[in-house]
Design an enzyme around this catalytic site. Structure first.
Site, PDB file in Angstrom:
ATOM      1  N   LYS A  22       0.839  -1.204   0.000  1.00 37.73           N
ATOM      2  CA  LYS A  22       0.000   0.000   0.000  1.00 37.73           C
ATOM      3  C   LYS A  22       0.872   1.250   0.000  1.00 37.73           C
ATOM      4  O   LYS A  22       0.657   2.168  -0.798  1.00 37.73           O
ATOM      5  CB  LYS A  22      -0.909  -0.037   1.237  1.00 37.73           C
ATOM      6  CG  LYS A  22      -2.087   0.890   1.159  1.00 37.73           C
ATOM      7  CD  LYS A  22      -2.937   0.813   2.430  1.00 37.73           C
ATOM      8  CE  LYS A  22      -3.716  -0.489   2.504  1.00 37.73           C
ATOM      9  NZ  LYS A  22      -4.357  -0.690   3.811  1.00 37.73           N
ATOM     10  N   MET A 102      -5.805  -7.140   8.316  1.00 39.77           N
ATOM     11  CA  MET A 102      -5.185  -6.324   9.357  1.00 39.77           C
ATOM     12  C   MET A 102      -5.965  -5.041   9.513  1.00 39.77           C
ATOM     13  O   MET A 102      -7.016  -4.874   8.930  1.00 39.77           O
ATOM     14  CB  MET A 102      -3.727  -6.118   9.025  1.00 39.77           C
ATOM     15  CG  MET A 102      -2.987  -7.446   9.139  1.00 39.77           C
ATOM     16  SD  MET A 102      -1.257  -7.293   8.897  1.00 39.77           S
ATOM     17  CE  MET A 102      -1.227  -6.397   7.409  1.00 39.77           C
ATOM     18  N   ARG A 631       9.769 -49.023 -12.878  1.00 39.34           N
ATOM     19  CA  ARG A 631      10.404 -49.329 -11.593  1.00 39.34           C
ATOM     20  C   ARG A 631      10.073 -50.760 -11.189  1.00 39.34           C
ATOM     21  O   ARG A 631       8.899 -51.131 -11.110  1.00 39.34           O
ATOM     22  CB  ARG A 631       9.891 -48.364 -10.514  1.00 39.34           C
ATOM     23  CG  ARG A 631      10.478 -48.678  -9.153  1.00 39.34           C
ATOM     24  CD  ARG A 631      10.029 -47.687  -8.109  1.00 39.34           C
ATOM     25  NE  ARG A 631       8.636 -47.924  -7.732  1.00 39.34           N
ATOM     26  CZ  ARG A 631       7.987 -47.153  -6.853  1.00 39.34           C
ATOM     27  NH1 ARG A 631       8.580 -46.115  -6.303  1.00 39.34           N
ATOM     28  NH2 ARG A 631       6.746 -47.434  -6.541  1.00 39.34           N
ATOM     29  N   SER A 780      16.773 -41.228 -11.052  1.00 42.67           N
ATOM     30  CA  SER A 780      15.494 -40.553 -10.886  1.00 42.67           C
ATOM     31  C   SER A 780      15.344 -40.288  -9.396  1.00 42.67           C
ATOM     32  O   SER A 780      15.390 -41.218  -8.582  1.00 42.67           O
ATOM     33  CB  SER A 780      14.367 -41.438 -11.404  1.00 42.67           C
ATOM     34  OG  SER A 780      13.136 -40.817 -11.127  1.00 42.67           O
ATOM     35  N   GLY A 782      13.657 -39.925  -6.194  1.00 38.75           N
ATOM     36  CA  GLY A 782      12.375 -40.252  -5.582  1.00 38.75           C
ATOM     37  C   GLY A 782      12.239 -39.355  -4.363  1.00 38.75           C
ATOM     38  O   GLY A 782      12.589 -39.723  -3.243  1.00 38.75           O
ATOM     39  N   ASP A 785      10.317 -40.446  -0.851  1.00 41.88           N
ATOM     40  CA  ASP A 785      11.103 -41.225   0.105  1.00 41.88           C
ATOM     41  C   ASP A 785      12.346 -40.468   0.556  1.00 41.88           C
ATOM     42  O   ASP A 785      12.755 -40.559   1.711  1.00 41.88           O
ATOM     43  CB  ASP A 785      11.504 -42.581  -0.505  1.00 41.88           C
ATOM     44  CG  ASP A 785      10.498 -43.672  -0.160  1.00 41.88           C
ATOM     45  OD1 ASP A 785       9.856 -43.552   0.903  1.00 41.88           O
ATOM     46  OD2 ASP A 785      10.348 -44.627  -0.942  1.00 41.88           O
ATOM     47  N   CYS A 848      10.839 -38.016  -9.932  1.00 40.57           N
ATOM     48  CA  CYS A 848       9.494 -38.555 -10.014  1.00 40.57           C
ATOM     49  C   CYS A 848       8.868 -38.383  -8.639  1.00 40.57           C
ATOM     50  O   CYS A 848       9.545 -38.127  -7.666  1.00 40.57           O
ATOM     51  CB  CYS A 848       9.516 -40.019 -10.427  1.00 40.57           C
ATOM     52  SG  CYS A 848      10.442 -41.068  -9.318  1.00 40.57           S
ATOM     53  N   TYR A 868      14.469 -33.791 -16.591  1.00 36.44           N
ATOM     54  CA  TYR A 868      13.007 -33.850 -16.669  1.00 36.44           C
ATOM     55  C   TYR A 868      12.389 -33.929 -15.273  1.00 36.44           C
ATOM     56  O   TYR A 868      13.064 -34.263 -14.302  1.00 36.44           O
ATOM     57  CB  TYR A 868      12.541 -35.050 -17.509  1.00 36.44           C
ATOM     58  CG  TYR A 868      12.820 -36.395 -16.889  1.00 36.44           C
ATOM     59  CD1 TYR A 868      11.908 -36.980 -15.999  1.00 36.44           C
ATOM     60  CD2 TYR A 868      13.992 -37.097 -17.176  1.00 36.44           C
ATOM     61  CE1 TYR A 868      12.175 -38.209 -15.407  1.00 36.44           C
ATOM     62  CE2 TYR A 868      14.253 -38.318 -16.604  1.00 36.44           C
ATOM     63  CZ  TYR A 868      13.340 -38.868 -15.712  1.00 36.44           C
ATOM     64  OH  TYR A 868      13.597 -40.068 -15.130  1.00 36.44           O
TER      65      TYR A 868
END
Ligand code: ADP
Ligand code: MG
Ligand code: MG
Length: 896
Positions: A22, A102, A631, A780, A782, A785, A848, A868
């Protein structure tokens, strides 16, 4: 010593960190020569100091003194002067706009003496006393923490005594009496007198604004919007202008384009003879902004001129607050306006076509989250039988929402906790309803326009909202609303609201694909689509051209693979094989587990192999010519066995009659039971322990690829070994896999090259990636995990148990399972990427898991130089857009 106070002439729009949005924009407008009431801004730095130490920083008071003195000189009035008072507003304003979250206090400087001076100067006693009671009301609520309803009830009572429901009918004397009543409320509930001293009013209001940063609803809003907790707010001291000085005065809000559709035009609301928040609160009937042309043509023309100036200057849609005081227009606020997802795409393309922004900028003006919203299903207008159309309100925030009607925020929250969908129905919402708005599927109000609290907040959250459904009589206390034709809807009845059209239905309306999904599905050509579909098409195309990261999909079935491909996936980054062991095939898995002789095991595997092969053939076909990363089986085998408790009960109940098969199964379930399955016998460990299992899968992959090749296809298999922590594990599996691949090539006479690589999902794998890369042609990440193992979190256990507490404490701003934790998990990814590339230049790197479809994580992957990302088919367009934006942003920041 840092400078804590900036005059509006000293700031500019790029100082949002310091002056808040503002303050920075008030300064920008001031410097553009627009009519902004003079004032100054106290920095966010002063706020942070105050929140940390509980006191304002040294030197602030003196700086405020100096700026106030300069303001008084410029205005030719003194704050709270008894004969001709300067009045100011004390306004919050953080870096990111937090509508209604606020506090702001208007009319600071009024007291029993200066109210007379204001009356004399304005020649309007009623106005002066109305302003005074507003001050005590706002001050009491905001600064002194008094329940706002106490004041509202007193105001209602005064109106009732007049026999009216409009404050317009109250007289000067009524307001004078209200001031006395309000002062009494302050005395009774704050344990102190309302402060008469103007400077004390101002200083207390400043502190209250600072404190409002930590109000519950502000905290909740920040979490929802992912705004960092430690920014603090700036405070703007702005000389007052008055929209409540009669019919030639008023206040309003305007958008330079329709924030719901993106259409160019004059959008906004205007309220004659009103001050400040009367418009936004949706408590009185506003007129459309276009009416202002009739009411005050000169101000209207000037406003349109300013709107054009602002849009060209900000090169974006702006949202504006203004006030007209006796025919003179004042600008009180502007900012780049919040908009719906559809408006964002349309506006970006419009501005691009107008030459105000480049294609890169246009693409960066839209986000993956917005695209995801456009992919939400719509109501199917052809299937309205069985539902009752109740009414039509304003289409304030698009989407199709179905849920049980609830009338309070608490109820919405309570039902959401039980997983029940709700629609929050209110006369109008206020900031206290925020939790309910978050919890509900959609929001329906009977009052307020497109700029009401409900509309603004819902749009910001991407929540479906229909507002101003005036035909509905909402009875919050009774828990009902009545629609035309005396249809009574009770709490718990299912209603459907369409935020794109404003329609409201009783009952559940079925949903269908949105036009944007039809476009991605190939059911609708871009050229046949409306402006929105065409905008999406153009921006997606530009994003694809700009992107460096490829986008693949996580898909386990030919159907998912085909959809992913239609949605633009450039391959499969994760094809899980475990679901291929479910259903009828479970028996074979049981046989495999229970096998006592090698012959039994081989028999089970031999039966599974052709089934697996068929699975892969379909997927290779759907992804012909594109890489498919498969996989090998990952979860612990006991997941395929019956539940321990159920089986125990079954065997116990059967007693002596229990089948030998069940007994053996029960024994196996006991034997395979694990304390920490996530860290147990799974992934590559299974492959090394259960001989023949991985070989069977590799054979199925190789034979499927050979079949496809013989049929003229172009299969591109990539075999991925999960949960590797040491290169030796991978080497062992690799040797076996290569042997099987060679056997199949010899048997079939077809040689399909298959890459062999691994998932990086353990810290040890990341830290020894240089070694692992010797045996892996691709990595890749993961990251699900990897997040679990890096943080030591078991996702299923921690999310419910304490994540909300962690978010409250600011330990993380967003769950690391939603957005990749750059500092920890991200560091491991960077190390592994770097060392992997060093050991094997050209190694393919991807990610992935759910992070692959999360916008911020996609940007991380771009920055880290991965090849990727892979995500669920439905998120593929989101990841494509973000991959393009990440590349565009990287180039832009190189130029900076
Ligand atoms: P919010 O962030 O909730 O929009 P604001 O600080 O913009 O809060 O102020 C609340 C309302 O009061 C707005 O309608 C604003 O235009 C009005 N207002 C703020 N300062 C002044 C002022 N100096 N003169 C007249 N109206 C004001
Ligand atoms: Mg406010
Ligand atoms: Mg405002």
């Amino acid at each position: 010593m840092p400078k804590f106070v900036y005059d509006f002439t000293e700031g500019n729009k790029d100082l949002k960190d310091l002056l808040g949005g503002k303050g920075a924009n008030l300064a920008e407008m001031t410097n553009l020569g627009l009519p902004v009431p003079p004032g100054f801004t106290i920095t966010t730095e002063a706020c942070r100091h105050y929140l940390e130490h509980g006191t304002v920083p040294e030197g602030l008071t003196a700086e405020v003194d100096a700026h106030l003195a300069a303001l008084e000189t410029a205005m030719g009035k003194r704050l709270g002067d008894p004969t001709d008072p300067l009045l100011v507003s004390v306004r919050s304003g953080a870096k990111f706009s937090m509508p209604g979250m606020m506090e702001t206090v208007l009319n600071i400087g009024l007291n029993d003496e200066s109210v007379a001076g204001l009356a004399a100067q304005a020649g309007d006693e009623r106005f002066a006393w109305d302003s005074y009671r507003r001050l005590i009301q706002m001050f009491g609520k905001t600064v002194l923490d008094i329940e706002g309803e106490l004041f509202e009830d007193a105001l209602e009572a005064a109106k009732r005594d007049r026999g009216s429901d409009d404050d317009g009918d109250l007289t000067a004397d009524d307001f004078r009496a209200l001031v006395a009543t309000f002062k009494g409320i302050v005395r009774d509930h704050a344990g102190r007198e309302f402060p008469a001293e103007p400077r004390e009013q101002m200083d207390l209001a400043v502190k209250a604004v600072f404190d409002s940063w930590n109000a519950d609803r502000a905290i909740l809003y920040r979490r929802q919007e992912r705004i960092p907790v430690d920014l603090g707010t700036a405070v703007n001291i702005c000389s007052m202008v008055f929209g409540n000085l009669g019919q030639d005065s008023g206040t309003g809000v305007a958008f330079t384009r329709d924030p719901a559709s993106g259409q160019q035009g004059i959008y906004g609301d205007y309220l004659q003879n009103a001050q400040g928040e009367d418009v936004v609160a949706g408590i009185r009937n506003v007129v459309p902004l276009t009416e202002l042309e009739r009411i005050d043509k000169a101000s209207y023309d000037e406003l349109l001129q300013i709107m054009e100036t602002l849009e060209n200057h900000y090169r974006d849609m702006c949202d504006i607050e203004f006030t007209i005081e006796r025919g003179k227009l004042w600008m009180l606020q502007t900012r780049v306006g919040k908009r719906t997802a559809a408006a964002a795409f349309r506006i970006a393309c419009q501005l691009w076509d107008q030459g105000l922004i480049t294609a890169d900028e246009a693409t960066d003006r839209v986000t993956g989250d917005q695209l995801a919203q456009l992919m939400f299903p719509r109501f199917d207008a052809d299937r309205l039988d069985g539902v009752t159309r109740l009414t039509k309100g304003m289409n304030a925030s698009p989407g199709a929402a179905v849920g049980k009607a609830v009338f309070t925020s608490e109820k919405a929250v309570a039902l959401a906790a039980e997983g029940v969908d709700t629609i929050l129905v209110r006369r109008e919402t206020n900031p206290d309803d925020l939790a309910g708005m978050v919890a509900a599927q959609g929001v329906l109000t009977s009052r307020g326009g497109k700029t009401s609290h409900a509309a603004v907040v819902a749009r910001g959250m991407g929540k479906t909202c229909v507002c101003g459904a005036e035909e509905l009589e909402v009875d919050v206390k009774g828990g009902t609303f009545i629609a035309p034709g005396d249809v009574v809807v009770r709490e718990g009845d299912v209603v459907s609201i369409d935020g794109s059209t404003g329609e409201v239905y009783l009952g559940e309306v079925p949903v269908k694909h949105s036009p944007v999904v039809q476009y991605f599905e190939g059911e609708l050509r871009a050229s046949d689509g409306d402006e929105l579909v065409q905008s999406v098409h153009r921006l997606m195309k530009h994003a694809d051209d700009a992107a460096r990261l490829a986008v693949r999909a996580n898909a386990d079935t030919p159907e998912d693979a085909a959809r992913a491909r239609r949605f633009g996936a450039q391959g499969i980054g994760l094809c899980r094989t475990e679901h291929m062991f479910l259903g009828d095939r479970r028996q074979l898995v049981e046989q495999l587990i229970l096998a006592e002789e090698p012959g039994d095991r081989e028999a089970a595997l031999a039966e599974l192999e052709p089934l697996q092969r068929a699975d892969f053939t379909g997927i290779f076909e759907a992804m012909d010519g594109l890489p498919v990363t498969i996989r090998l089986i990952d979860p612990p085998l006991h997941e395929f066995l019956p539940d321990l408790t159920e089986l125990s009960v079954k065997v116990a109940l059967a007693g002596d009659a229990a089948s030998p098969q069940d007994r053996r199964l029960l024994e196996a379930v006991h034997r395979l039971h694990e304390q920490n399955p996530m860290l147990g016998l799974r992934g590559v460990r299974l492959g090394l322990v259960i001989s023949g299992l991985f070989a069977m899968q590799v054979r199925a992959i190789a034979e499927a690829a050979a079949d496809r090749k013989k049929a003229g296809g172009d299969p591109r298999p990539e075999i991925m070994i999960p949960l590797v922590g040491a290169v030796q594990e991978l080497e062992a599996v690799r040797e076996e896999a290569e042997r099987v691949l060679a056997e199949v090539a010899a048997e079939t006479g077809v040689n399909v090259p298959a890459l062999i690589g691994t998932m990086i999902e353990l810290p040890r794998a990341a830290l020894t990636a240089g070694q692992i890369a010797e045996a892996a042609e691709f990595f890749s990440f993961g990251t699900n995990d990897l997040t679990q193992t890096t943080w030591g979190f078991s996702r299923d256990d921690v999310e419910a148990a304490f994540f909300s507490r962690y978010l409250d404490l600011g330990i993380f701003g967003v769950s690391p399972f939603e957005t990749l934790d750059r500092d920890g998990v991200g560091r491991l990814v960077r190390i592994a990427a770097e060392e992997g590339r060093k050991a094997r230049p050209g190694i393919k790197l991807g990610i992935c898991g759910e992070h692959g479809g999360d916008p911020d994580s996609v940007h991380f992957c771009h920055e880290t130089g991965l090849d990727y990302v892979s995500c669920s088919p439905f998120r593929v367009p989101v990841a494509r857009l973000e991959a393009g934006r990440a590349a565009i942003e990287a180039v832009a920041s190189d130029h900076r």
